[in-house]
Scaffold this motif. Structure first.
Motif, PDB file in Angstrom:
ATOM      1  N   ALA A   1       0.762  -1.324   0.037  1.00  0.00           N
ATOM      2  CA  ALA A   1       0.032  -0.116   0.129  1.00  0.00           C
ATOM      3  C   ALA A   1       0.655   1.169  -0.192  1.00  0.00           C
ATOM      4  O   ALA A   1       0.399   2.276  -0.076  1.00  0.00           O
ATOM      5  CB  ALA A   1      -0.858   0.112   1.107  1.00  0.00           C
ATOM      6  N   LEU A   2       2.189   1.093  -0.089  1.00  0.00           N
ATOM      7  CA  LEU A   2       2.943   2.121   0.163  1.00  0.00           C
ATOM      8  C   LEU A   2       2.756   3.434  -0.862  1.00  0.00           C
ATOM      9  O   LEU A   2       2.607   4.724  -0.681  1.00  0.00           O
ATOM     10  CB  LEU A   2       4.529   1.858   0.107  1.00  0.00           C
ATOM     11  CG  LEU A   2       5.062   1.143   1.742  1.00  0.00           C
ATOM     12  CD1 LEU A   2       6.528   0.817   1.307  1.00  0.00           C
ATOM     13  CD2 LEU A   2       4.954   2.266   2.569  1.00  0.00           C
TER      14      LEU A   2
ATOM     15  N   PHE B   1       8.888   0.522  -7.711  1.00  0.00           N
ATOM     16  CA  PHE B   1       9.068   0.411  -9.112  1.00  0.00           C
ATOM     17  C   PHE B   1       8.154  -0.094  -9.665  1.00  0.00           C
ATOM     18  O   PHE B   1       7.664   0.330 -10.768  1.00  0.00           O
ATOM     19  CB  PHE B   1      10.231  -0.614  -9.429  1.00  0.00           C
ATOM     20  CG  PHE B   1      10.979  -0.517 -10.650  1.00  0.00           C
ATOM     21  CD1 PHE B   1      11.578   0.393 -11.173  1.00  0.00           C
ATOM     22  CD2 PHE B   1      10.463  -1.696 -11.223  1.00  0.00           C
ATOM     23  CE1 PHE B   1      11.889   0.372 -12.571  1.00  0.00           C
ATOM     24  CE2 PHE B   1      11.004  -1.904 -12.714  1.00  0.00           C
ATOM     25  CZ  PHE B   1      11.851  -0.983 -13.355  1.00  0.00           C
ATOM     26  N   VAL B   2       7.523  -1.374  -9.221  1.00  0.00           N
ATOM     27  CA  VAL B   2       6.399  -2.275 -10.253  1.00  0.00           C
ATOM     28  C   VAL B   2       5.366  -1.343 -10.215  1.00  0.00           C
ATOM     29  O   VAL B   2       4.284  -1.440 -11.114  1.00  0.00           O
ATOM     30  CB  VAL B   2       6.306  -3.672  -9.582  1.00  0.00           C
ATOM     31  CG1 VAL B   2       7.543  -4.293  -9.570  1.00  0.00           C
ATOM     32  CG2 VAL B   2       5.758  -3.377  -8.065  1.00  0.00           C
ATOM     33  N   GLN B   3       4.955  -0.499  -9.201  1.00  0.00           N
ATOM     34  CA  GLN B   3       3.745   0.242  -9.059  1.00  0.00           C
ATOM     35  C   GLN B   3       3.955   1.502  -9.916  1.00  0.00           C
ATOM     36  O   GLN B   3       3.073   2.065 -10.815  1.00  0.00           O
ATOM     37  CB  GLN B   3       3.229   0.370  -7.838  1.00  0.00           C
ATOM     38  CG  GLN B   3       2.578  -1.053  -7.105  1.00  0.00           C
ATOM     39  CD  GLN B   3       1.733  -0.643  -5.848  1.00  0.00           C
ATOM     40  OE1 GLN B   3       0.608   0.089  -5.789  1.00  0.00           O
ATOM     41  NE2 GLN B   3       2.152  -1.158  -4.860  1.00  0.00           N
TER      42      GLN B   3
ATOM     43  N   ARG C   1      -1.898  -6.571  -8.620  1.00  0.00           N
ATOM     44  CA  ARG C   1      -0.644  -7.392  -9.488  1.00  0.00           C
ATOM     45  C   ARG C   1       0.590  -7.447  -8.835  1.00  0.00           C
ATOM     46  O   ARG C   1       1.471  -8.200  -9.139  1.00  0.00           O
ATOM     47  CB  ARG C   1      -0.930  -6.531 -10.901  1.00  0.00           C
ATOM     48  CG  ARG C   1      -0.023  -7.106 -12.000  1.00  0.00           C
ATOM     49  CD  ARG C   1      -0.012  -6.390 -13.185  1.00  0.00           C
ATOM     50  NE  ARG C   1       0.634  -7.295 -14.251  1.00  0.00           N
ATOM     51  CZ  ARG C   1       1.052  -6.700 -15.515  1.00  0.00           C
ATOM     52  NH1 ARG C   1       0.414  -5.391 -15.872  1.00  0.00           N
ATOM     53  NH2 ARG C   1       1.716  -7.433 -16.473  1.00  0.00           N
ATOM     54  N   ALA C   2       0.745  -6.182  -8.272  1.00  0.00           N
ATOM     55  CA  ALA C   2       2.228  -5.953  -7.590  1.00  0.00           C
ATOM     56  C   ALA C   2       2.096  -7.205  -6.601  1.00  0.00           C
ATOM     57  O   ALA C   2       3.299  -7.661  -6.300  1.00  0.00           O
ATOM     58  CB  ALA C   2       2.194  -4.648  -6.942  1.00  0.00           C
TER      59      ALA C   2
ATOM     60  N   ASP D   1      10.169   8.809 -14.442  1.00  0.00           N
ATOM     61  CA  ASP D   1      10.424   7.287 -14.150  1.00  0.00           C
ATOM     62  C   ASP D   1      11.967   7.137 -14.438  1.00  0.00           C
ATOM     63  O   ASP D   1      12.367   6.306 -13.483  1.00  0.00           O
ATOM     64  CB  ASP D   1       9.769   6.511 -15.431  1.00  0.00           C
ATOM     65  CG  ASP D   1       8.256   6.401 -15.147  1.00  0.00           C
ATOM     66  OD1 ASP D   1       7.544   6.908 -14.234  1.00  0.00           O
ATOM     67  OD2 ASP D   1       7.639   6.041 -16.450  1.00  0.00           O
ATOM     68  N   GLU D   2      12.680   7.789 -15.167  1.00  0.00           N
ATOM     69  CA  GLU D   2      14.041   8.028 -15.287  1.00  0.00           C
ATOM     70  C   GLU D   2      14.682   8.290 -13.554  1.00  0.00           C
ATOM     71  O   GLU D   2      15.584   7.631 -13.331  1.00  0.00           O
ATOM     72  CB  GLU D   2      14.432   8.779 -16.296  1.00  0.00           C
ATOM     73  CG  GLU D   2      14.325   8.170 -17.664  1.00  0.00           C
ATOM     74  CD  GLU D   2      15.319   7.096 -17.954  1.00  0.00           C
ATOM     75  OE1 GLU D   2      16.122   6.826 -17.244  1.00  0.00           O
ATOM     76  OE2 GLU D   2      15.037   6.484 -19.071  1.00  0.00           O
ATOM     77  N   VAL D   3      14.151   9.298 -13.402  1.00  0.00           N
ATOM     78  CA  VAL D   3      14.556   9.763 -12.064  1.00  0.00           C
ATOM     79  C   VAL D   3      14.321   8.635 -11.117  1.00  0.00           C
ATOM     80  O   VAL D   3      15.354   8.327 -10.154  1.00  0.00           O
ATOM     81  CB  VAL D   3      13.711  10.970 -11.501  1.00  0.00           C
ATOM     82  CG1 VAL D   3      14.347  11.440  -9.917  1.00  0.00           C
ATOM     83  CG2 VAL D   3      14.083  12.162 -12.447  1.00  0.00           C
TER      84      VAL D   3
END
Length: 514
Positions: A44-45, A300-302, A311-312, A466-468
């Motif tokens: 949930a983070l 990352f995945v979310q 899904r995560a 996203d790169e950051v």
């Protein structure tokens, strides 16, 4: 993230309860709730970050506030059960954990959630060691007690996987607040059933080492705060320096108090044995890497891959399977091969998995950039969990086996919080540098409308943001890899447990229930 259950205290008198199945269900439900709390909140983070406006660096406190309090007060909680009665203390811990969960679910500001997480840690530290010890009070020695220990251990091992799924379901179907609210009806039911179905234990006169518990916990909080503050405000910031100075003073005071206390919360003599000291260092290092891996890969995945919470949660299930597989292999072959091969192989695999994880970027897929490293990492961790627990209590007098194993559990929690803060410092520095680079690139290509939107919001659009995030995460895994390498060196050079030591431990009945 798994929590290693401490070895139970030497069996005391126990009478068979009138409803042993219900009694064991109540005890196991408590442990499940405490273990599950780490992973259910982790999923949930990202939603918590958005709802309460946490920065990524300050979001680590949602994890650390709980683990630091839980780890710092764990030994005191076990001591309270011995002195005041285990069932009584068990109920108090459950009620405190339940009340804190309710407060956290209603939090409207970051500080309110963090305060609730501290209270949850206190409740967990009181209830968790007492719940395991209650098995010796509730079930007579022999096959019945052994079966109870086996079920308790299975719940402890499976709680992490259940938390991943439950956290995803509750967050996706309802709201992130339900990962905390779900504890309320369960906690109330446990507290209501405990007086009726669980036997009370004898009280043993003793002293509470409150000074030791407070100085150690507050010292670690100050140390973690110093690292997290450095991540956002730099190493020369006055509060950063003040936090590190306070940590040094408090931890030095803790060492002084423990060396002179009649009944210390942390018996320093436990560290005189090289094998136990080695296992504690290995656990601190591996937990530091493990907590960081779960925290940052969830983000990352979310946030980068765009996974939903459900899904995560499913994405992390393979790592729990290979952890269980590694633990099962080590438990079966440990008496044959001894601990050294498992410690060295396990730490090597953990280091490889983390080094592989450091290659992740915004273009990585789940299959290519996340799953493979997690499987290697998880199998290595599984080889270490049982091995470290057994090694920690090898050669320990039966009356001190519980303290030795509980110290290992404490180092796992405290090491995880400390490691996460260190990785956050690296993450903060790397992401700031990458943000500066991406802002310059964005402004060179942006239209006037995009520039105006950025000036108003100060948020880079994807794919720049996203790169950051990805650059900060990949860089954070470099010190995580170094922590795993340190664990390998300690396993190779310091730990020297022989198979005969493990045989003596098993013969004495001191082997842990894992």
């Amino acid at each position: 993230m798994q929590t290693q259950p401490p070895v139970p205290a030497p069996p005391g008198p126990a009478s068979r309860p009138s409803h042993p199945g219900i009694a064991l269900t109540v005890i196991a439900a408590c442990q499940l709730m405490v273990v599950l709390d780490a992973t259910i909140v982790n999923i949930a983070l990202p939603d918590i970050q958005t709802a309460l406006n946490f920065s990524t660096t300050n979001l680590t406190w949602v994890v650390s506030a709980y683990t630091l309090t839980f780890g710092g007060l764990l030994l005191l909680g076990g001591r309270a059960g011995d002195i005041l009665g285990r069932r009584r203390v068990f109920i108090v811990g459950i009620l405190l954990f339940t009340f804190a969960s309710l407060l956290g679910g209603f939090a409207q500001e970051p500080w309110q959630l963090l305060a609730a997480r501290v209270l949850q840690g206190m409740g967990g530290a009181i209830a968790s060691p007492t719940s395991l010890a209650l098995i010796t009070t509730t079930f007579p020695e022999g096959p019945e007690r052994n079966r109870a220990f086996g079920i308790f251990a299975a719940v402890s091992a499976g709680g992490g996987a259940i938390g991943l799924l439950a956290g995803g379901l509750l967050t996706d179907w309802f709201d992130w607040r339900w990962v905390l609210f779900v504890n309320v009806p369960i906690g109330i039911l446990i507290a209501a059933l405990a007086p009726r179905y669980i036997n009370e234990s004898e009280r043993h006169p003793g002293r509470f080492d409150l000074t030791g518990a407070l100085t150690s916990t507050l010292g670690m909080v100050a140390l973690v705060y110093g690292f997290i503050r450095a991540a956002s405000d730099g190493w020369r910031d006055s509060l950063t320096l003040g936090a590190f100075g306070t940590a040094v003073v408090l931890l030095a005071a803790f060492m002084y108090v423990e060396s002179r206390a009649r009944e210390p919360i942390t018996p320093l003599r436990m560290f005189a044995d090289r094998n136990r000291s080695g296992t504690y260092v290995i656990m601190i290092s591996l937990a530091a890497a493990m907590f960081g891996m779960f925290f940052y890969i969830v983000l990352f995945v979310q946030n980068v891959l765009g996974y939903s919470p459900i899904r995560a949660g499913l994405a992390f299930l393979p790592v729990t399977v290979v952890i269980a597989l590694g633990a099962g292999i080590s438990q079966r072959l440990l008496p044959v091969l001894g601990p050294k091969p498992f410690l060295m192989t396990g730490t090597t695999l953990v280091a490889i998995g983390l080094a592989w994880q450091s290659l992740v970027d915004s273009g990585s897929s789940y299959a290519g950039g996340v799953l493979g490293p997690m499987l290697v990492f998880g199998f290595g961790m599984g080889l270490n969990f049982v091995t470290l627990t057994v090694t920690a209590v090898s050669g320990v007098a039966p009356r001190e086996a519980g303290a030795a194993s509980a110290l290992l559990n404490t180092t796992q929690q405290v090491g995880g919080a400390l490691g996460l803060s260190i990785l956050t410092t690296v993450f903060g520095s790397a992401s700031r540098d990458e943000a500066t680079k991406q802002v310059a690139s964005f402004m060179a290509q942006a239209t006037p409308e995009q520039k105006a939107a950025f000036a108003k919001s100060h948020q880079l659009p994807a794919p720049w943001s996203d790169e950051v995030l990805a650059q900060g995460i990949s860089t954070a895994f470099i010190p995580a890899t170094a922590m795993a390498v340190l664990a390998f060196v300690v396993a190779a050079v310091v730990v020297r447990v022989r198979k005969s030591d493990l045989e003596a431990l098993s013969g004495a009945g001191g082997a842990p229930a894992v």
